[in-house]
Structure formats: C-alpha cells, structure tokens
Write a protein that holds these residues in place. Structure first.
Motif, PDB file in Angstrom:
ATOM      1  N   THR A 129      92.725 140.947 -19.737  1.00 32.74           N
ATOM      2  CA  THR A 129      91.684 140.218 -20.449  1.00 32.74           C
ATOM      3  C   THR A 129      90.785 139.484 -19.465  1.00 32.74           C
ATOM      4  O   THR A 129      91.264 138.828 -18.543  1.00 32.74           O
ATOM      5  N   TYR A 130      89.479 139.598 -19.687  1.00 31.60           N
ATOM      6  CA  TYR A 130      88.486 138.901 -18.872  1.00 31.60           C
ATOM      7  C   TYR A 130      87.554 138.160 -19.811  1.00 31.60           C
ATOM      8  O   TYR A 130      87.286 138.627 -20.918  1.00 31.60           O
ATOM      9  N   VAL A 131      87.046 137.027 -19.376  1.00 30.42           N
ATOM     10  CA  VAL A 131      86.255 136.197 -20.284  1.00 30.42           C
ATOM     11  C   VAL A 131      85.069 135.575 -19.554  1.00 30.42           C
ATOM     12  O   VAL A 131      85.163 135.209 -18.386  1.00 30.42           O
ATOM     13  N   ASP A 132      83.952 135.479 -20.253  1.00 28.23           N
ATOM     14  CA  ASP A 132      82.798 134.749 -19.746  1.00 28.23           C
ATOM     15  C   ASP A 132      82.157 134.003 -20.908  1.00 28.23           C
ATOM     16  O   ASP A 132      82.596 134.093 -22.041  1.00 28.23           O
ATOM     17  N   GLY A 133      81.118 133.241 -20.600  1.00 28.50           N
ATOM     18  CA  GLY A 133      80.377 132.546 -21.639  1.00 28.50           C
ATOM     19  C   GLY A 133      80.557 131.041 -21.611  1.00 28.50           C
ATOM     20  O   GLY A 133      81.512 130.515 -22.174  1.00 28.50           O
ATOM     21  N   GLY A 134      79.665 130.331 -20.920  1.00 32.24           N
ATOM     22  CA  GLY A 134      79.663 128.879 -20.941  1.00 32.24           C
ATOM     23  C   GLY A 134      80.611 128.198 -19.980  1.00 32.24           C
ATOM     24  O   GLY A 134      80.685 126.972 -19.952  1.00 32.24           O
ATOM     25  N   LEU A 135      81.329 128.943 -19.176  1.00 31.48           N
ATOM     26  CA  LEU A 135      82.269 128.351 -18.211  1.00 31.48           C
ATOM     27  C   LEU A 135      81.489 127.676 -17.082  1.00 31.48           C
ATOM     28  O   LEU A 135      80.649 128.300 -16.435  1.00 31.48           O
ATOM     29  N   ARG A 136      81.782 126.401 -16.842  1.00 29.22           N
ATOM     30  CA  ARG A 136      80.994 125.661 -15.872  1.00 29.22           C
ATOM     31  C   ARG A 136      81.815 124.832 -14.904  1.00 29.22           C
ATOM     32  O   ARG A 136      81.252 124.034 -14.147  1.00 29.22           O
ATOM     33  N   SER A 137      83.136 124.970 -14.904  1.00 26.58           N
ATOM     34  CA  SER A 137      83.956 124.181 -13.989  1.00 26.58           C
ATOM     35  C   SER A 137      85.305 124.849 -13.799  1.00 26.58           C
ATOM     36  O   SER A 137      85.699 125.734 -14.566  1.00 26.58           O
ATOM     37  N   GLY A 138      86.030 124.376 -12.776  1.00 28.33           N
ATOM     38  CA  GLY A 138      87.366 124.890 -12.548  1.00 28.33           C
ATOM     39  C   GLY A 138      88.319 124.564 -13.677  1.00 28.33           C
ATOM     40  O   GLY A 138      89.237 125.348 -13.966  1.00 28.33           O
ATOM     41  N   VAL A 139      88.131 123.423 -14.345  1.00 32.20           N
ATOM     42  CA  VAL A 139      88.959 123.084 -15.498  1.00 32.20           C
ATOM     43  C   VAL A 139      88.710 124.075 -16.632  1.00 32.20           C
ATOM     44  O   VAL A 139      89.644 124.512 -17.301  1.00 32.20           O
ATOM     45  N   HIS A 174      92.504 122.609  -7.655  1.00 39.88           N
ATOM     46  CA  HIS A 174      92.826 121.205  -7.906  1.00 39.88           C
ATOM     47  C   HIS A 174      93.424 121.034  -9.299  1.00 39.88           C
ATOM     48  O   HIS A 174      94.453 120.340  -9.464  1.00 39.88           O
ATOM     49  N   ALA A 175      92.809 121.667 -10.292  1.00 40.26           N
ATOM     50  CA  ALA A 175      93.319 121.571 -11.664  1.00 40.26           C
ATOM     51  C   ALA A 175      94.710 122.197 -11.773  1.00 40.26           C
ATOM     52  O   ALA A 175      95.596 121.672 -12.469  1.00 40.26           O
ATOM     53  N   MET A 176      94.914 123.322 -11.092  1.00 40.34           N
ATOM     54  CA  MET A 176      96.225 123.962 -11.087  1.00 40.34           C
ATOM     55  C   MET A 176      97.279 123.034 -10.495  1.00 40.34           C
ATOM     56  O   MET A 176      98.419 122.951 -10.991  1.00 40.34           O
ATOM     57  N   THR A 177      96.909 122.331  -9.433  1.00 41.67           N
ATOM     58  CA  THR A 177      97.835 121.391  -8.805  1.00 41.67           C
ATOM     59  C   THR A 177      98.234 120.295  -9.788  1.00 41.67           C
ATOM     60  O   THR A 177      99.414 119.931  -9.906  1.00 41.67           O
ATOM     61  N   LEU A 178      97.266 119.782 -10.520  1.00 42.49           N
ATOM     62  CA  LEU A 178      97.534 118.685 -11.448  1.00 42.49           C
ATOM     63  C   LEU A 178      98.399 119.112 -12.630  1.00 42.49           C
ATOM     64  O   LEU A 178      99.163 118.304 -13.166  1.00 42.49           O
TER      65      LEU A 178
END
Length: 291
Positions: A205-215, A261-265
């Motif tokens: 599965t791949y996704v796009d649309g409105g993604l704007r950050s690593g979170v 960074h988000a993965m670490t948290l």
C-alpha cells in the motif's frame, strides 16, 4: 511546508503557481486533505530501546533509504530548469524514489541516468496503441514498476488552465479513494478501510494526498496496516521551484528526519515496527494500549 509554498509563490509566475496549487471543482478535497492528517494522534510505546532508528525499507523490491517518495506531477519543466530530471537527481541524493508522470516532456532515459530508482505513471488512453508505446518506452528505459492511474475518468474542472497545456497538473494518485472528484473523502479518512480490504492479499500500500510532515508520514504508515511508503507531490514542486535538485533533496531529507524523530518518540525502530496501534483519531488517542 507553508514557508516553502510561500517562497514558491514568490519565485514562480502567478499563473504557474495558481495552476499547480489548485484542486478540482470546489476544492473540498484539496482543503480537507492536510487537516485530516492533522486530526490524527500518536499512541507512543515507552520503555523501548530506540538507540538506533532507521527509515530504510523496500518498495516493490527496490531498496530505498526513506519511505518518503516523489509523486508523479506533470509539466515540471515550467517550474524550474531541468524539470523532472532535476527532481530525480534530488530524489537520488536523498535515497528516495521518483514516480515519473506520463506527461513529462523529458525522455525516460534522462530520468534513468540520474541514478534514482523510478516508476512510470500510466494512463490507459482511449488510443491503446499510445498506451502500449508508453509502457514499452518505460520498460526499455528501466522503470522498476508501472503506476496505473484509475481515478481520472474525466479531468476535473480547474479554474486555472495549464501553462501552455490543458493537461492535468497531477499524474494521478497511487491510492485512489472510493469517489473520484473534488468531493472525495480525504486520503487519511479512506486509508484504513482500503488497508483492511487489502489485508492478507500481499499487495503493498502506498499513499499520498496532503502529507506535510514526518508525523503525517508515520500516521499514514500506521493507518495503512504496514504501508510501504508515502508520496509527496506539491511540496516537491515548491522545493524544485525554489532551489532545484538540492532543495528537493533537502525537502525529502527533512521530512525523513522528522519521521525518524517521530519514530523515536513512539518507540518504532524501523518501518516494520510502525503498526496500526501507533496512530488514531483524536477521540481515540490513548484509548487503546499499544500492542
């Protein structure tokens, strides 16, 4: 991302910027896409060893350093010199992959020669001979996969015509929502149901649309029950317009760093550890313990 868009607005001719930033019809889908990702919250795991966190993965068998890929966008040559080739150079330097629009004006061989892994986006045209020719040229130039656009039976109404062309600005979504057009539900809303429908099939599965950050990226990978990657469209165009290949690399590397960074948290040491329990809507955040 907002600052990058503002810089692109200042750098590009007004008609070019308006063309690339617009959506279709009433623009509902465009305006709701990013807020839908913003509405999600993360469910961190704690007491995890996150000394080493890596973002490397594979996409349809191709190794990449990041699950942040480049979506197919047409007419990049009007955004900056080098167009799609410059974008591919930036993706290569970031360890990413580029999906090349079938509406590019540059030969596939030039994309190949950048060293970036790449996929070729395909419309099934009424003239099947043209479609077969497009596929044959992509295969001969070494495309690792074909990206079939299935959500454009007609081109949506757009108030700003293309610069020198009436072709759609965007090559198509890898993950179409159930209802094509300007009132389609946001990708973030549609994604969990699509992922459930594909569960157990072996499909990536791949996704796009409105993604704007690593979170956003982390939430997308979690909601998709093991999605391989996401794709960025407009942000790559804004980066290309304001700094060419180097800025494309900077954008992809920045979002990848935010993802790491988000993965670490949240206690995910690799993309394989990003699971559905790590993200959810605001009203369920914290309601379920991590698995």
């Amino acid at each position: 991302m907002d600052e990058l868009a503002e810089q692109a607005a200042a750098a590009l001719p007004r008609e070019v910027y308006d063309y690339f930033r617009q959506g279709a019809g009433t623009h509902h889908a465009l305006h709701e896409a990013t807020p839908a990702w913003d509405a999600l919250r993360l469910h961190p795991r704690v007491l995890r060893d996150v000394t080493s966190v890596r973002t490397a993965t594979t996409v349809l068998g191709t190794p990449v350093d990041t699950p942040v890929l480049v979506a197919p966008t047409a007419a990049q040559h009007v955004v900056a010199p080098g167009g799609a080739v410059a974008t591919a150079f930036g993706a290569a330097k970031a360890g990413s992959l580029v999906c090349v629009s079938c509406l590019t004006n540059q030969p596939y061989t030039e994309i190949r020669d950048t060293g970036a892994p790449w996929w070729a986006q395909v419309y099934v045209l009424r003239d099947r001979g043209l479609t077969r020719d497009l596929v044959a040229r992509a295969e001969a130039a070494g495309a690792a996969a074909l990206v079939l656009t299935v959500d454009t039976p007609v081109v949506g109404d757009r108030p700003h015509p293309g610069p020198g062309s009436d072709a759609p600005w965007y090559g198509g979504r890898l993950l179409p929502t159930a209802v094509p057009g300007d009132v389609a539900v946001p990708t973030a809303t549609a994604l969990p149901g699509i992922a459930r429908a594909l569960a157990g099939t072996g499909a990536e599965t791949y996704v796009d649309g409105g993604l704007r950050s690593g979170v956003h990226v982390l939430a997308a990978l979690a909601l998709a029950l093991g999605a391989r990657a996401v794709l960025l469209g407009r942000p790559v165009l804004w980066a290309l317009a304001t700094g060419g290949a180097d800025n494309v690399q900077r954008l992809l590397s920045t979002v990848t760093a935010e993802l790491r960074h988000a993965m670490t948290l949240v206690g995910a040491r690799s993309p394989d550890e990003i699971t559905p329990d790590l993200a959810g809507p605001v009203d369920t955040a914290g309601a379920q313990p991590p698995g």
